[in-house]
Write a protein that holds these residues in place. Sequence first.
Motif, PDB file in Angstrom:
ATOM      1  N   CYS A   1       0.834  -1.204   0.000  1.00 27.25           N
ATOM      2  CA  CYS A   1       0.000   0.000   0.000  1.00 27.25           C
ATOM      3  C   CYS A   1       0.864   1.247   0.000  1.00 27.25           C
ATOM      4  CB  CYS A   1      -0.894   0.021   1.243  1.00 27.25           C
ATOM      5  SG  CYS A   1      -2.205  -1.211   1.263  1.00 27.25           S
TER       6      CYS A   1
ATOM      7  N   GLU B   1      -2.776   8.339 -12.057  1.00 24.41           N
ATOM      8  CA  GLU B   1      -3.635   7.160 -12.190  1.00 24.41           C
ATOM      9  C   GLU B   1      -3.149   6.023 -11.292  1.00 24.41           C
ATOM     10  OE1 GLU B   1      -5.153   3.965 -15.601  1.00 24.41           O
ATOM     11  OE2 GLU B   1      -3.845   5.640 -16.145  1.00 24.41           O
ATOM     12  N   LEU B   2      -1.838   5.759 -11.314  1.00 28.07           N
ATOM     13  CA  LEU B   2      -1.289   4.673 -10.487  1.00 28.07           C
ATOM     14  C   LEU B   2      -1.384   5.010  -9.002  1.00 28.07           C
ATOM     15  CD1 LEU B   2       1.823   3.622 -12.592  1.00 28.07           C
ATOM     16  CD2 LEU B   2      -0.313   2.353 -12.287  1.00 28.07           C
TER      17      LEU B   2
ATOM     18  N   ASP C   1      -3.728   6.801  -7.680  1.00 28.58           N
ATOM     19  CA  ASP C   1      -5.138   6.601  -7.328  1.00 28.58           C
ATOM     20  C   ASP C   1      -5.431   5.116  -7.087  1.00 28.58           C
ATOM     21  OD1 ASP C   1      -5.701   9.264  -7.445  1.00 28.58           O
ATOM     22  OD2 ASP C   1      -6.564   9.224  -9.460  1.00 28.58           O
ATOM     23  N   GLN C   2      -4.799   4.253  -7.892  1.00 27.52           N
ATOM     24  CA  GLN C   2      -4.971   2.815  -7.679  1.00 27.52           C
ATOM     25  C   GLN C   2      -4.415   2.398  -6.322  1.00 27.52           C
ATOM     26  OE1 GLN C   2      -3.259   0.659 -10.970  1.00 27.52           O
ATOM     27  NE2 GLN C   2      -4.521   1.711 -12.495  1.00 27.52           N
TER      28      GLN C   2
ATOM     29  N   GLY D   1      -6.724   3.348  -3.631  1.00 24.86           N
ATOM     30  CA  GLY D   1      -7.851   2.421  -3.511  1.00 24.86           C
ATOM     31  C   GLY D   1      -7.491   1.183  -2.715  1.00 24.86           C
ATOM     32  N   VAL D   2      -6.306   0.638  -2.957  1.00 22.81           N
ATOM     33  CA  VAL D   2      -5.843  -0.536  -2.209  1.00 22.81           C
ATOM     34  C   VAL D   2      -5.683  -0.185  -0.732  1.00 22.81           C
ATOM     35  CG1 VAL D   2      -3.940  -2.173  -1.922  1.00 22.81           C
ATOM     36  CG2 VAL D   2      -4.707  -1.542  -4.217  1.00 22.81           C
TER      37      VAL D   2
END
Length: 380
Positions: A150, A160-161, A163-164, A167-168
């Motif tokens: 994380c 974008e990455l 944001d991913q 989310g995790v």
Amino acid sequence: MTTAPPGPYSPGFQLDPFPTLARLRDEAPLNRVTHPELGACWLAIRYDLVKSLSADPRMVKPQNPLDGNSLNSSPPVHTRLRKLAQASFSPQRIEAIRAWTGQVTGQILDEMAERGTVDLLSVLADPMPITVISRLLGVPAEEMDELRSCATGFLTETEELRDQALGVAHAYVLRLVAHKRTHPGDDVTSALIAARDGQDRLDEDELVRMVIALLVNGSITTTNIIGTGTHLLLTHPDQHDRLLRGPELIRGTVEEVLRLQGPIGAITWQAAEDVEVEGLVIAAGEYLITSLQGANRDPSWFDRPDVFDITRNPNPHLSFSHGIHHCLGAPLARMEAQVALDALVRRFPGMRPAGEAVWRDSHVVRGLTHLPVSVGVPAA
């Protein structure tokens, strides 16, 4: 034919940002630059301006309309959240685990002694901070690898990455908070759940965002301080020897590492209204970058600003920012870096580079990706 140095925040800039920042600092009080994510924006590099603008209530942290309340919010939301968080993440709580942090570090140094030659980033600078923040947050040992993924995901170079990764982290912290509600312990997550100011307390979204912020800032920042600090000591043998002879200099050593090679190069703000700066106007809605790297090497504030001097005093660097958004995790980062660098110097006084250090080409953080070292013969 000479190659022009990269412009601020363009690819390659962070490999050696300081000559460019020094030139721009002398050219104008504010510079117009192009940032890969913000586009055209203002850049402040002078120490006095970075400090004053960081505390100017007209400069706020950029907010996504979809974002909830967080420590990046403006007052009065920020004031309320900071007050609730400070007691839970206090310097006293952090100092209480200094000895335990030393034990964790000692176990890692035992492994280094057995292996002889290691990449300091992967063996010490990455795992030690995540182990400590896991302990503070009450993360079970078997979930530490998940927590590490994380945290490291936030070092990626695209929004974008990141944001991913968010989310995790959000999904993990939701599970952690739910567990701590029914199984509270002596940890920061449980303390944040219980935190109250009269009838006020953190709601679920605020709580989750707070834990995520502590997780990310409590690991990435310290990883880079330990890595760059070790590199500076190895490449400045006079300062290494001075620290070896005077262990009381460890606090000053960490402050000088933070000043010279702080992990956070700059902070982004947005003008809530027009802000005039020495005849220039940051218009409402425009972005401003305050360069901590440039401010920390401003010759009008620091004698011999490019020299690594662990006895520098005073050392009013701005690596943890200034004003109401001064880094909440600063005491944790300082404590961990002091423990790690002091232990390294004492345990391996003959440690030396074993290959080329590799800097991260990032506009997010300043730090190394690899630091091969040979520990030599451990001290008796």
